[in-house]
Each structure stands twice: as C-alpha cells, then as structure tokens.
Write an enzyme that holds these catalytic residues in place. Structure first.
Site, PDB file in Angstrom:
ATOM      1  N   LYS A 152      23.022 -33.764 -46.128  1.00  0.00           N
ATOM      2  CA  LYS A 152      22.375 -32.983 -45.074  1.00  0.00           C
ATOM      3  C   LYS A 152      20.874 -32.825 -45.287  1.00  0.00           C
ATOM      4  CE  LYS A 152      25.820 -29.677 -43.314  1.00  0.00           C
ATOM      5  NZ  LYS A 152      26.083 -28.206 -43.319  1.00  0.00           N
ATOM      6  N   ASN A 198      25.664 -35.389 -40.870  1.00  0.00           N
ATOM      7  CA  ASN A 198      26.753 -34.468 -41.177  1.00  0.00           C
ATOM      8  C   ASN A 198      27.980 -35.255 -41.631  1.00  0.00           C
ATOM      9  OD1 ASN A 198      28.767 -32.208 -40.817  1.00  0.00           O
ATOM     10  ND2 ASN A 198      26.920 -31.138 -40.236  1.00  0.00           N
ATOM     11  N   CYS A 211      30.043 -13.898 -33.908  1.00  0.00           N
ATOM     12  CA  CYS A 211      30.681 -14.604 -32.787  1.00  0.00           C
ATOM     13  C   CYS A 211      30.090 -15.986 -32.529  1.00  0.00           C
ATOM     14  CB  CYS A 211      30.545 -13.788 -31.498  1.00  0.00           C
ATOM     15  SG  CYS A 211      30.762 -12.009 -31.698  1.00  0.00           S
ATOM     16  N   ASP A 223      22.235 -24.413 -46.548  1.00  0.00           N
ATOM     17  CA  ASP A 223      23.494 -25.060 -46.159  1.00  0.00           C
ATOM     18  C   ASP A 223      23.363 -26.580 -46.271  1.00  0.00           C
ATOM     19  OD1 ASP A 223      26.099 -25.455 -45.291  1.00  0.00           O
ATOM     20  OD2 ASP A 223      25.638 -25.187 -43.167  1.00  0.00           O
ATOM     21  N   ALA A 241      33.063 -22.404 -47.333  1.00  0.00           N
ATOM     22  CA  ALA A 241      31.908 -21.819 -48.031  1.00  0.00           C
ATOM     23  C   ALA A 241      31.037 -20.951 -47.124  1.00  0.00           C
ATOM     24  CB  ALA A 241      31.061 -22.923 -48.677  1.00  0.00           C
TER      25      ALA A 241
HETATM   26 CA    CA Z   1      28.367 -25.455 -44.696  1.00  0.00          CA
END
Ligand code: CA
Length: 714
Positions: A355, A415, A631, A328, A205
């Site tokens: 989360k 997490n 990056c 997120d 995602a």
């Molecule tokens: Ca995620």
C-alpha cells in the site's frame, strides 16, 4: 483544517510441455475430484489447462502459457457462459479450474462448483454466515477464493471458520474455528495448501485483534502450527524468539488496545527449493502509532514481508516496508516470486507493491533489499534509503502536530487486487490506485472493543463541505493499469482508467494482459505496449482478477464480476457519480462465442424526502464525528453511500427517532447485516447521528436539485 489541505492539493495538483487434452466425450459432466497433490502443485506452471491454486502457481505469478487467445485473435472472443451469484455484495474471488470443474466463491464465503465448459451448476456450499458479522469487516462481505487438495476444497469463512468440503459433493468434511470468535476477526483471503497443510490467516486490524497465520492438517483439521505477527503482553512470555525480538520494537501497552494488529489477510507465496513460504503482514491496531506505541518504535512485524518454514511456522527473515506504520500501510499485498537477471546475476527475487506506494524487489533467500522505487505518487516519504533499507519520511507525514494529506491513501497505491508477472515481457502489471487522504490526530481516543479503532480523526479524513470542492476532487481520484519493469524499477507503460478500484490482472503468453475495470468493462491489452485490443461491457464494476484454462483444445478466459469492496463502500461520493450497480456473476469467454447478458434495471438516484432539521448545530456536528468513526466504513464518507447498501439520507428511518434507534441500537435489521451498535452508542449519540443524516439529506437534496436544473437548462 483538512479541507484547506485538500484544497491546497487541488491547487498543486518458458518453454513448457503441453498437457494432453481431455479426451472425455463433450456431453459428460466432469468429475469434481479435485485431484490435486504435492507433485501436481509443484508442477502447476507446466499444467497449461488448469488453474490449481489462487495465484495459479506457488510463485503466484498469475501468468498462463496459454495463447490461443492472443493479440491477433482476441477480437473474436465473446461470452461463452455466465453464472449468476445471488448477492449484491462485492466479488473478489479468483476461480480455480481443476480437470474441467470450476470452484469459485461469491460473497459471504459461499462456494460454487460449476462445469467449467458450460457454467452448469454442480453444487453450492453456503456456510450461513451470521450477517451481523459484517460489523467486524472493514471492507465488504468478500471472499477471494478456495484451495484444493486430494478431493477436498478449503474455504476460509468470513466469521473465522476454515471448512473442508468434499470436492465432488460440497458436503462438509470438517470445520474448525481458526480464531477466537468473540473477537473481531474475519477471513476474506484464499487458503493455500503446502504439502498437506492448509494455511489461513485473518483480518480485523481496523477493529482490534492480534494477527497470526495458522497451518491445519488437511485430513483432520487439527492445527499444526501458528505464527503470531506481533508480540503479546511480554509479562505472559513469548511464543518464540521472533516475538521476543519484535517486542523490543514496541512501546506502551498495545495488547490492551486490541492486540497490535498485523493481520495476515491476503498474500502468501512459496518457494519449494528454498523451503520458504512468504506472508504479507498488515497494519497496526490502531493505525496511529502515537496511540499504539507511544514513544515510537518500528513495531515488528507490522507492514512486513516475513519468511517462514512451512513445516513448522518457524521465523526465518523479515523485511519491513513501513517501519512504525501509522497510515494503514499494510504489506499484505500480492507477493510474486520470480528468477530474473539483475546486474548480470540471476537472482531469486520476491516482488511486492504494498500500500505504501513503493515497489520492492527483495532477495527471497535472505530478505536483502535489492531495489525499491515508487510506482505511484507518494507524499509520505521521499525515497527508500538503500543503505538502511528504510524509507526517508517527509516532514510532518506522521500528522502528529497537524493534519497531513498523504498519498497513497489508506486504501494504498495498490490494494488486494492481484497483480501479475509475465516472464515473456519481464513486466509486472499492477492495478494502481492514486489518490490522497487527510490524516489527523483524533480529539480523543478511547479503545472501543469490537468497533473500528483507527486512532485517526474521521472528521479530518472527511470530504469537503462545498460541493464544488468535492467535484474538484473527482479528477484526483485516479487509477490505472501500470506495467512496471522490476529490473530497472521504472514504468514501461500505463493505461489511465476512469477512476480507482479496478480489477486484478492476468498475463498470458498470447502477449495479453486482462483486467476488469470499475466502470464496467472487461478488457484485454497487449502485454508489451498496453494497447487496448478488446473489451466487453460487464454491467458492473470488476474488482476480482481474471484467470484462464483450457478444455478440449479451447482456451477460456474467466472473471468473477461484481462491484464492491472498501472503495465501493466508502467513496460513495465518487462511486454514485459513476452509477455502477453490483451485478455479481462469473463471466467466461472464448473465441467465437457471442453470448449476451440480460438488460439491467438500475436506479442510481437517491430519493430525498428528509424531515425538517430540528436538532441543534452542536448535535449535528457531534453526530458527524460519530458517524465518521462508527458508520462511515459501510455507509460511506459523509453519509454518501456507494449504493451497495442503503444510502441513509434516502432512508425513511430518519423520519422517526424510535424506528431509527431500533435499527441502530436494538438491531432489528441484524439479519440483513445492520448489527446493533448498543455497545458503542447511547440513545443521545444515536439521535445525534440521525440529526447529522437529516442535515446531509437536505444537503444532498439541494445538490440533486441544482444538478437537475443545470441539466434542464441545457
Ligand atoms: Ca487495514
């Protein structure tokens, strides 16, 4: 702007019957038959000796009734055997043990079968994942383990395959692509098997996919059902009524931005009595709802717990933890089922610490929210409104008009690291993360297929420029083992660790909780009070969860050690300071053992010898923004690597523009995992990233020299 905000934060700052022991002679190699069937999985809670599925039982409690190793005896526990993985990438697997055989996975979805008594190697299956595929992995080349059923072992492969192996030999029985392999899907999660169906989801995602979970026939590998978690383009029609309902909570053209996200990359649980399975659904693509669904909307079923019929994949109910998710805040985190007395009534509950920082107790028959409270620091919302079941958001938390420092960060208050539940203490043991992240709108957003598309400014989320400020943030990067009482929604005890990203947990009837830590220890705590009783130096950070089993009357406790995963990659600034290498191996302990590990040679220092800075400041800044968007996920925030993969500031490549570009855009190191980014970066952009790295290398060199002179002066 974000740095100012960060600076502000700094200032503010049961009764079971015991199985008969195996009576085979001790010298015999166990038969890798994986004789697991429906009856055996349903009774897994009473099967003390074995660990038959990812969370030990369908309730995923990760509680073992074994108690030979207990609060009184654990100080006599030592290393019985170890098995080295040939990898330097993260290790996240929970091993299975079935009748004396351990089945575990290293990185790159490689499966190993071992004699669980001795660690002797039986077989290895390597799916030979194309290393370039790491480009589509947000969070390292990890795998969280296998599932077993009637002589077969199932592994979800990083590139999207589901493979069935002969449990005795490791030979492939069948292999199917579970995803469109042209799209940036990955698999890191462990499959589960319910009544002859293998269940597997996927990730991606961050990059741009439409999430789903599928069920496959264990024998043929044919797909039986598929449940999408977010709607597709409404003009093409809906797969089912659930998708039609979900589509009413979306705006814009999310299907053109990669597909909406909502991947089912980790949690599953199953209640055979209710005949319901539960999945956790991930974040949106992109993260930023302003971009994903302009005009708002809850965006079902992002960040939701969804109950499905395991036979058909039919939707039954959902509970959305984070409506209109924009940070997120996945709800893919571990789901635990338990029956507990709440207000005088026995309730069948489902528990999750997603989360977003709130612990949820939900009625698993109906999806009704029973209670919720924050289990870690939370700044994006003040509380969950029990009338509506929805969070009450803090003003500005959606970072629409200006950046906002949000806790928990995008790595969450918890997490994937499994938590555990002890029916003895009634407590849930959560590996908690506690640190902030700054979110802001990107200057512009262009959906770029096949690369990270968070829709959140990488520059806003970067580290402060000044080393003093970065060092001052170190104490904000917190992690702990938290014992949480789900009935009262309150803390029972906590053990503060030396930083975030510690391992999953295991609870046992020996009044123990086991957990590995980021700073290289495998430790045992009393389950009732959190007293640290024992630890072992693992030489590497431990992120996976431990498990336990019994052979011939001896209890073993085992953990797959090996530092890695998202935090280890991204937060190099703090990881490097802890100097923790990746030494990936299974470590297995029992009472009376005293095995030793070989010494580790570890050189954590980056050697800086950058060329002179010749680029313009504008080019360096442009390179900074590109670096953070393209990056950073692997090479680390602000070009400080977690050292699992090269720190670009110390790379010889930055001396030569052509060599650099051959790596960045021609992909000459693709076989080592550095894919070509020619689809995303032109030569000028590649060159500006090089200029930025050179700037950071000079900066890093100065910091290293300043530290050396301080320590010399001491
Ligand atoms: Ca995620």
């Amino acid at each position: 702007m974000p740095r100012i905000l960060i600076a502000l934060v700094l200032v503010a700052v049961t009764a079971c019957s015991k199985q008969q022991p195996n009576t085979e002679p001790v010298t015999e190699v166990p038969s890798a038959a994986a004789a697991v069937d429906a009856a055996r999985l349903l009774a897994a809670g009473d099967d003390w000796a074995n660990w038959l599925s990812y969370g030990r039982t369908y309730s995923e409690q990760r509680y073992s009734p074994l108690k030979q190793v207990n609060a009184d005896s654990v100080d006599k526990m030592g290393l019985a055997w170890s098995f080295d993985f040939n990898t330097e990438r993260g290790i996240e697997a929970t091993s299975l043990v079935i009748d004396g055989v351990m089945y575990t996975t290293g990185s790159w979805s490689i499966v190993h079968a071992l004699d669980a008594r001795t660690g002797e190697h039986l077989w290895t299956y390597d799916p030979e994942v194309d290393r370039e595929k790491i480009k589509h992995g947000c969070c390292d080349a990890v795998n969280r383990g296998v599932a077993a059923w009637k002589g077969q072992i199932f592994v979800g492969v990083f590139d999207g395959r589901l493979v069935a192996l002969d449990a005795a030999t490791g030979e492939v029985n069948w292999s199917v692509a579970t995803v469109d392999t042209e799209l940036p899907y990955t698999i890191t999660g462990a499959p589960r098997v319910i009544d002859g169906k293998v269940l597997i989801g996927n990730g991606g995602a961050e990059y741009g996919v439409r999430g789903f979970i599928s069920a496959y026939d264990v024998d043929s590998g044919e797909v039986i059902w598929r449940f999408y978690t977010v709607p597709g383009n409404p003009e093409l029609g809906f797969e089912n009524d659930a998708m039609k309902m979900a589509a009413e909570t979306w705006n814009g053209k999310w299907w053109e931005l990669g597909g909406g996200g909502g991947t089912v990359w980790d949690a599953m649980a199953y209640d055979p009595e209710l005949d319901l399975m539960y999945i956790g659904v991930g974040n949106g693509t992109p993260w930023n709802r302003e971009i994903r669904s302009p005009g708002g909307g809850d965006n079902l079923f992002l960040s939701s717990i969804v109950a499905l019929r395991p036979d058909t994949g039919e939707y039954v109910w959902h509970y959305q933890t984070t409506p209109g998710e924009t940070w997120d805040y996945t709800a893919t985190q571990h789901i635990i089922l338990a029956d507990m007395e709440i207000d005088g009534k026995t309730r069948k509950v489902l528990m999750q610490a997603p989360k977003n920082g709130f612990f949820y107790v939900v009625d698993r028959a109906t999806g009704e929210l029973i209670s919720a409270n924050n289990y870690t620091n939370v700044t994006w919302a003040t509380h969950i409104d029990m009338e509506t079941g929805r969070p009450v958001e803090a003003e500005g938390a959606r970072y629409i008009d200006s950046p906002f420092v949000v806790t928990p960060s995008y790595l969450g208050g918890h997490n994937w690291h499994p938590m555990s539940f002890s029916p003895d203490t009634g407590l849930v043991y959560i590996p908690v993360l506690d640190f902030p992240a700054a979110y802001g709108q990107p200057e512009d957003f262009l959906y770029r297929p096949g690369t990270a598309n968070t829709g959140v400014s990488g520059v806003v989320g970067s580290l402060p420029d000044s080393q003093a400020e970065r060092d001052a943030m170190r104490p904000l990067m917190k992690g702990r083992l938290l014992a949480w009482d789900p009935r009262t929604q309150s803390e029972a005890w906590r053990v503060e660790h030396n930083g975030p990203w510690n391992g999953g947990t295991l609870a046992t009837a020996g009044n123990l909780v086991f957990q590995g830590t980021a700073d290289g220890k495998f430790a045992a705590f009393t389950a009732d009070t959190g007293e640290r009783l024992w630890d072992f130096a693992t030489q590497t950070g431990v992120v996976a969860a431990p498990m336990t089993y019994e052979i011939d009357g001896e209890q073993y406790v085992s953990v797959a050690a090996g530092w890695g995963g998202a935090y280890a990659l991204v937060f190099g600034e703090y990881v490097q300071a802890e100097s923790m290498p990746n030494v990936s191996r299974v470590l297995t302990f029992k009472l009376g053992a005293d095995g030793q590990l070989p010494d580790v040679d570890w050189q954590p220092n980056v050697v800086f010898s950058p060329p002179p800075r010749t680029a313009t400041a504008e080019a360096e800044e442009a390179g900074f923004a590109l670096y953070q968007d393209t990056c950073m996920g692997c090479h680390g925030l602000n070009a400080v690597s977690g050292l699992l993969i090269p720190d670009l500031r110390g790379s010889g490549l930055i001396h030569d523009a052509d060599s650099w570009d051959k790596v960045v855009r021609e992909g000459i190191l693709a076989s080592r995992g550095m894919a070509s980014f020619a689809d995303h970066l032109d030569r000028e952009q590649s060159e500006s990233i090089r200029a930025y790295i050179i700037r950071e290398a000079h900066r890093g060199k100065e910091v290293q020299e300043a530290r050396a002179s301080v320590s010399a002066a001491r």
